[in-house]
Design a protein around this motif. Structure first.
Motif, PDB file in Angstrom:
ATOM      1  N   GLY A  22      30.546   6.252 -30.567  1.00 55.14           N
ATOM      2  CA  GLY A  22      29.128   5.952 -30.699  1.00 55.14           C
ATOM      3  C   GLY A  22      28.421   7.097 -31.395  1.00 55.14           C
ATOM      4  O   GLY A  22      28.973   8.186 -31.570  1.00 55.14           O
ATOM      5  N   SER A  24      24.491   9.162 -32.292  1.00 60.99           N
ATOM      6  CA  SER A  24      23.121   9.433 -31.903  1.00 60.99           C
ATOM      7  C   SER A  24      22.311   9.661 -33.179  1.00 60.99           C
ATOM      8  O   SER A  24      22.732  10.406 -34.061  1.00 60.99           O
ATOM      9  N   LEU A  58      17.937   7.436 -30.882  1.00 62.20           N
ATOM     10  CA  LEU A  58      18.704   6.227 -30.613  1.00 62.20           C
ATOM     11  C   LEU A  58      20.107   6.717 -30.295  1.00 62.20           C
ATOM     12  O   LEU A  58      20.788   7.265 -31.159  1.00 62.20           O
ATOM     13  N   ASP A  59      20.509   6.584 -29.047  1.00 62.89           N
ATOM     14  CA  ASP A  59      21.802   7.095 -28.595  1.00 62.89           C
ATOM     15  C   ASP A  59      22.695   5.914 -28.226  1.00 62.89           C
ATOM     16  O   ASP A  59      22.524   5.301 -27.172  1.00 62.89           O
ATOM     17  N   THR A  60      23.640   5.583 -29.111  1.00 61.28           N
ATOM     18  CA  THR A  60      24.508   4.434 -28.857  1.00 61.28           C
ATOM     19  C   THR A  60      25.593   4.763 -27.840  1.00 61.28           C
ATOM     20  O   THR A  60      26.209   3.850 -27.297  1.00 61.28           O
ATOM     21  N   ASN A  61      25.836   6.051 -27.565  1.00 53.59           N
ATOM     22  CA  ASN A  61      26.779   6.417 -26.499  1.00 53.59           C
ATOM     23  C   ASN A  61      26.190   6.090 -25.130  1.00 53.59           C
ATOM     24  O   ASN A  61      26.882   5.613 -24.244  1.00 53.59           O
ATOM     25  N   ASN A  63      23.497   4.107 -24.737  1.00 46.06           N
ATOM     26  CA  ASN A  63      22.798   2.818 -24.836  1.00 46.06           C
ATOM     27  C   ASN A  63      21.322   2.962 -24.479  1.00 46.06           C
ATOM     28  O   ASN A  63      20.811   2.272 -23.592  1.00 46.06           O
ATOM     29  N   TYR A  80      22.640  -5.375 -28.164  1.00 42.42           N
ATOM     30  CA  TYR A  80      22.496  -5.044 -29.582  1.00 42.42           C
ATOM     31  C   TYR A  80      22.445  -6.363 -30.341  1.00 42.42           C
ATOM     32  O   TYR A  80      23.414  -7.113 -30.339  1.00 42.42           O
ATOM     33  N   TYR A  92      17.103  -3.735 -37.464  1.00 41.04           N
ATOM     34  CA  TYR A  92      18.048  -3.529 -36.374  1.00 41.04           C
ATOM     35  C   TYR A  92      17.256  -3.686 -35.080  1.00 41.04           C
ATOM     36  O   TYR A  92      16.323  -2.917 -34.828  1.00 41.04           O
ATOM     37  N   PHE A  94      17.051  -4.447 -30.716  1.00 47.71           N
ATOM     38  CA  PHE A  94      17.712  -4.190 -29.446  1.00 47.71           C
ATOM     39  C   PHE A  94      16.890  -4.832 -28.332  1.00 47.71           C
ATOM     40  O   PHE A  94      15.680  -4.637 -28.271  1.00 47.71           O
TER      41      PHE A  94
END
Length: 136
Positions: A22, A24, A58-61, A63, A80, A92, A94
């Protein structure tokens, strides 16, 4: 028997070396505006753009999306949504819940025909907050 032990050990080694990939993303804001529904349920007018200098991640690790305002706005990403693209925008989105557990949709929109200007939209049932953002 020895072969089974080796397979089990290799399995746990491979499992132990799995890494999450992931990412960030960090943004800065330059301004924000708010749009609210009135008592009759109709949308009002956008407020004047207020200049603000905040950090957004935005931290996809983890969420999550965080807006580091005076009162930190934390949005837990529940889903997502597929990216959307047309002639003018890349979006994009969320599905999120905020600090208070209220459901909202957070979108990062790139305006292609405006020098790839980026905006962060936080959409609730009764209000929309927009931040002008740029990459750090």
């Amino acid at each position: 028997m020895m072969k089974t032990k080796i397979v089990v050990i290799l399995f746990f080694l491979v499992l132990g070396f799995q890494v999450s990939y992931g990412q960030s993303y960090r943004f800065k804001t330059s301004g924000f505006s708010v749009l609210e529904k009135n008592e009759r349920g109709s949308w009002g007018k956008w407020t004047d753009l207020d200049l603000v200098n905040l950090m957004v991640t935005l931290d996809t690790n983890k969420n999550r999306i965080v807006v580091y305002s005076q009162r930190i706005q934390l949005f837990k990403i529940m889903e997502y949504q597929p990216a959307e693209e047309n002639d003018t925008d890349i979006v994009y989105s969320f599905t999120c819940t905020d600090n208070e557990g209220v459901s909202c949709t957070v979108s990062i929109i790139t305006r292609k025909k405006q020098d790839n200007r980026k905006q962060l939209y936080i959409n609730y049932e009764d209000r929309i907050i927009v931040y002008n953002i740029f990459n750090m």
